[in-house]
Design a protein around this motif. Structure first.
Motif, PDB file in Angstrom:
ATOM      1  N   GLU A 462       4.906  -2.516  15.134  1.00  0.00           N
ATOM      2  CA  GLU A 462       5.376  -3.698  15.870  1.00  0.00           C
ATOM      3  C   GLU A 462       6.883  -3.897  15.757  1.00  0.00           C
ATOM      4  O   GLU A 462       7.538  -4.273  16.738  1.00  0.00           O
ATOM      5  CB  GLU A 462       4.656  -4.942  15.346  1.00  0.00           C
ATOM      6  N   ASP A 463       7.458  -3.647  14.559  1.00  0.00           N
ATOM      7  CA  ASP A 463       8.858  -4.005  14.314  1.00  0.00           C
ATOM      8  C   ASP A 463       9.738  -2.805  13.994  1.00  0.00           C
ATOM      9  O   ASP A 463      10.798  -2.958  13.376  1.00  0.00           O
ATOM     10  CB  ASP A 463       8.941  -5.002  13.157  1.00  0.00           C
ATOM     11  N   GLY A 464       9.307  -1.595  14.366  1.00  0.00           N
ATOM     12  CA  GLY A 464      10.099  -0.406  14.082  1.00  0.00           C
ATOM     13  C   GLY A 464      11.465  -0.447  14.735  1.00  0.00           C
ATOM     14  O   GLY A 464      11.656  -1.112  15.766  1.00  0.00           O
ATOM     15  N   LEU A 465      12.428   0.299  14.155  1.00  0.00           N
ATOM     16  CA  LEU A 465      13.795   0.258  14.661  1.00  0.00           C
ATOM     17  C   LEU A 465      13.932   0.913  16.027  1.00  0.00           C
ATOM     18  O   LEU A 465      14.757   0.516  16.838  1.00  0.00           O
ATOM     19  CB  LEU A 465      14.731   0.949  13.648  1.00  0.00           C
ATOM     20  N   ASP A 466      13.138   1.954  16.258  1.00  0.00           N
ATOM     21  CA  ASP A 466      13.232   2.648  17.549  1.00  0.00           C
ATOM     22  C   ASP A 466      11.849   3.130  17.959  1.00  0.00           C
ATOM     23  O   ASP A 466      10.879   3.044  17.206  1.00  0.00           O
ATOM     24  CB  ASP A 466      14.208   3.828  17.469  1.00  0.00           C
ATOM     25  N   SER A 467      11.775   3.670  19.185  1.00  0.00           N
ATOM     26  CA  SER A 467      10.486   4.107  19.728  1.00  0.00           C
ATOM     27  C   SER A 467       9.921   5.296  18.974  1.00  0.00           C
ATOM     28  O   SER A 467       8.700   5.420  18.811  1.00  0.00           O
ATOM     29  CB  SER A 467      10.635   4.453  21.214  1.00  0.00           C
ATOM     30  N   ASP A 468      10.772   6.211  18.503  1.00  0.00           N
ATOM     31  CA  ASP A 468      10.286   7.376  17.752  1.00  0.00           C
ATOM     32  C   ASP A 468       9.603   6.951  16.457  1.00  0.00           C
ATOM     33  O   ASP A 468       8.556   7.484  16.073  1.00  0.00           O
ATOM     34  CB  ASP A 468      11.447   8.320  17.437  1.00  0.00           C
ATOM     35  N   GLN A 469      10.210   5.996  15.790  1.00  0.00           N
ATOM     36  CA  GLN A 469       9.631   5.508  14.530  1.00  0.00           C
ATOM     37  C   GLN A 469       8.302   4.820  14.777  1.00  0.00           C
ATOM     38  O   GLN A 469       7.329   5.018  14.039  1.00  0.00           O
ATOM     39  CB  GLN A 469      10.619   4.550  13.859  1.00  0.00           C
ATOM     40  N   ARG A 470       8.223   3.991  15.823  1.00  0.00           N
ATOM     41  CA  ARG A 470       6.974   3.299  16.131  1.00  0.00           C
ATOM     42  C   ARG A 470       5.890   4.286  16.563  1.00  0.00           C
ATOM     43  O   ARG A 470       4.715   4.119  16.212  1.00  0.00           O
ATOM     44  CB  ARG A 470       7.221   2.263  17.225  1.00  0.00           C
TER      45      ARG A 470
END
Length: 677
Positions: A462-470
């Motif tokens: 939900e709160d990841g820094l970027d799309s890759d991390q999420r």
């Protein structure tokens, strides 16, 4: 140290840099020493005191080699040490006899008393014992003059400095009180492995360090001590300087090692060796001894740590020999060597080599498990969990909060019980291939914290820094919430749990190789879950020379009936659990005297090292003593702190007076000790 001749008579006086002598690392073997006149005049008395305090080099348990004398072979006689205990020495490297007194103080008297035979060249004429008595000579011989000088050197009350600065009885008592207080504080800090020095030890500093703060605390609670220490002591004789601290610590370490060497006596022993880099990236080699003491108990004792330039076989062997010479240990008494994978040390055909079973077990389990593609995939997922969930302090805090909330909720619903030691705070343990039981601990914590881990990963989605991390977190949570992952998690937890008990047992200091093999067999049986059943047989009187057939019949063993009834049943009737208790029982019943060969076989089996846990713990202690803030601590200073910290149970038995007397005799002291009241 550079070999400088300060007594040359050539008339030249070259300007040379004086090299400070490391007294603690002076060669013990008399055949390896340089002439006393080659040391700086200001350092000779300190060197003499060092050798006199450590007594003559007398390797009483050494297997002295034979030399050819005509048609007869002869060798150094061990009885000569008893005939001349105060001065006779033997060099293992040169197989020659020396005189300690003459080495330290022999005047230039030509060939009197054998010339240089007992000083530099060494005496080897084993067929003529009378030469030893001839060397002693009459009252005014060179040997006896040297002996009287040695005795006068240790008698500080007769020194010139003492005569000039003659002290009253009150001053002597105050000096003893001052020294005793400093020693008590230092010994306390050594046992706790705490730092001594502060950033600023001046009078008005708020960061004087543990030693001065503890000494001040002691003075504030003892009026007699308060009158003699710190501000109430002579300004130049407060017994608090860094050099004083190091000398007291060295005296304590030496007395501790001497107690260990005395406990070993003439017993056979094994060594356990390992190497590791310290905080300043210096390669340090730790040595521990494993032996059976006079009561039949198995002991592993830390002997010390020494800096080596590299880990080649030649360098390590040389360092080990130097340690042996320093403590008058003979390699002829060595019966086992334990190394953690140091195959380059396999150069002694008379010794057994036993690698660390605990390390082998850990590496084998991980390697075998990862050979299965499904399990290898499982451990890769576990690694990703640690990398993602433990990537930041923020995520650690979230995991901790989720876990605490989960525990509180479970307590409210009576799902878990309360009690001392229960429901402790947990965190994820990252597994390591060479860390004992680390994989098992990691899986146990994942199971306990599974729901909290899932919550943290959902937070990242939900709160990841970027799309890759999420996206990575989303893929991971889908893999974790599958039956396959949960099944593999519990399967490997169960398998590693059974072997974890074996790993813990192998790390015990008193573990013996016979019991270790039994534990391996038990673990194999538990892992394989094999049971054997058999029909009952009629009871017959067995032939003692036949192989024993156990009832109910299980896997046959190459054991005769005589061994079973005379050995195994002896264990049962005596309520013994393994050969460790057998050794203790034999000593208790004095059977070690009646059956010395049997006892020797038992002790040989007991001293074979099972694991390198003792030296591994030494490196853990090294990281406490020499940490990031104390990364400039010297090798000798670190060694003294390690010996007293690791062997604190031995250190606690050392009388304070013994440490005090050793410290007092290290050099000429301004203060003189009063007699014990």
């Amino acid at each position: 140290m550079e070999n400088l001749d300060y007594n040359n008579e050539s008339g030249s006086n070259p300007k040379r840099t004086r090299i400070e002598v490391d007294v603690a690392n002076l060669p013990t073997d008399p055949g390896l020493r340089i002439k006393i006149c080659n040391y700086h005049p200001n350092e000779r008395d300190q060197i003499r005191r060092h050798y006199l305090q450590n007594k003559p080099c007398q390797p009483v348990d050494h297997d002295f080699p034979q030399s050819q004398f005509g048609k007869t072979k002869r060798r150094f006689n061990l009885v000569w040490f008893k005939d001349y205990p105060s001065w006779l020495e033997h060099s293992i490297t040169k197989d020659a006899a020396y005189c300690l007194f003459c080495y330290l103080f022999r005047p230039d008297t030509g060939d009197q008393g054998g010339g240089d035979s007992f000083v530099t060249e060494g005496f080897r004429n084993w067929k003529k014992k009378e030469k030893l008595q001839n060397h002693v000579g009459d009252h005014n011989s060179a040997h006896n003059i040297a002996q009287r000088k040695c005795e006068a050197l240790l008698n500080q009350r007769q020194s010139i400095q003492t005569v000039i600065n003659k002290q009253s009885d009150v001053e002597k008592r105050e000096y003893r009180t001052r020294l005793n207080a400093s020693m008590d504080c230092i010994c306390f800090l050594l046992r706790q492995g705490l730092a001594f020095r502060g950033h600023d030890e001046s009078k008005d500093s708020n960061n004087q360090g543990n030693f001065l703060e503890l000494l001040r605390f002691l003075a504030n609670h003892n009026e007699e001590i308060d009158k003699a220490v710190l501000e109430n002591a002579p300004e130049n004789h407060q017994m608090t300087s860094p050099d004083i601290q190091k000398e007291i610590a060295n005296a304590a370490a030496v007395e501790t090692i001497n107690a260990i060497i005395k406990d070993i006596g003439d017993s056979l022993f094994a060594i356990i060796v390992d190497e590791s880099r310290d905080m300043s990236t210096k390669e340090q080699m730790a040595i521990a001894l494993r032996y059976v003491d006079k009561l039949g108990h198995v002991n592993e004792r830390f002997l010390g740590i020494t800096h080596v330039n590299n880990t080649s076989a030649v360098t390590l062997k040389s360092a080990i020999e130097e340690v042996f010479n320093k403590h008058s240990l003979s390699i002829s008494r060595l019966r086992g060597q334990g190394y953690d994978g140091a195959s380059n040390m396999r150069d002694n055909p008379s010794a057994y080599y036993v690698y660390c079973f605990a390390h082998q077990l850990q590496l084998t389990l991980v390697a075998v498990a990862k050979n299965h593609i499904q399990i290898a995939t499982f451990f890769n997922l576990v690694a990703k969990v640690f990398n993602i969930v433990g990537a930041s302090c923020k995520r650690h805090d979230i995991l901790r909060e989720k876990r605490n909330a989960e525990v509180i909720e479970a307590l409210k619903n009576n799902e878990i019980s309360t009690g001392r030691g229960l429901n402790q705070e947990m965190s994820l343990k990252r597994p390591g291939n060479t860390r004992w039981s680390s994989h098992y601990g990691a899986l146990v914590n994942i199971i306990h914290m599974f729901s909290s881990v899932i919550d943290v990963i959902e937070t990242i989605i939900e709160d990841g820094l970027d799309s890759d991390q999420r996206a990575e977190a989303n893929i991971l949570i889908g893999l974790l919430q599958t039956f396959e992952f949960v099944f593999d998690l519990h399967l490997m937890k169960g398998v590693l749990g059974k072997s974890n008990e074996l790993s813990q047992a192998l790390q015990r200091k008193d573990q013996d190789i016979v019991n270790a093999m039994k534990l391996v067999d038990i673990s194999k049986q538990r892992l394989q879950e094999v049971s054997a059943f058999c029909a009952k047989n009629n009871i017959d009187v067995p032939d003692m020379d036949d192989f024993y057939q156990p009832r109910p019949r299980r896997k046959a063993q190459n054991m005769k009936n005589s061994h079973h009834y005379q050995v195994e049943l002896f264990y049962t009737f005596s309520a013994l659990k393994g050969i460790g208790q057998l050794a203790e029982k034999m000593v208790e019943m004095k059977k070690n005297v009646s059956y010395p060969l049997v006892y020797s076989l038992v002790t040989l089996a007991l001293i074979l090292p099972v694991a390198t846990a003792t030296v591994e713990r030494a490196f853990s202690a090294m990281n406490i003593i020499k940490n990031r803030l104390r990364n400039r601590i010297g090798d000798q200073w670190m060694n003294d702190c390690l010996v007293t910290y690791i062997e604190k149970d031995i250190f606690k038995t050392i009388e304070c007076e013994e440490i005090m007397q050793r410290f007092q005799n290290m050099k000429n002291r301004r203060g003189q000790l009063s007699k014990i009241s």
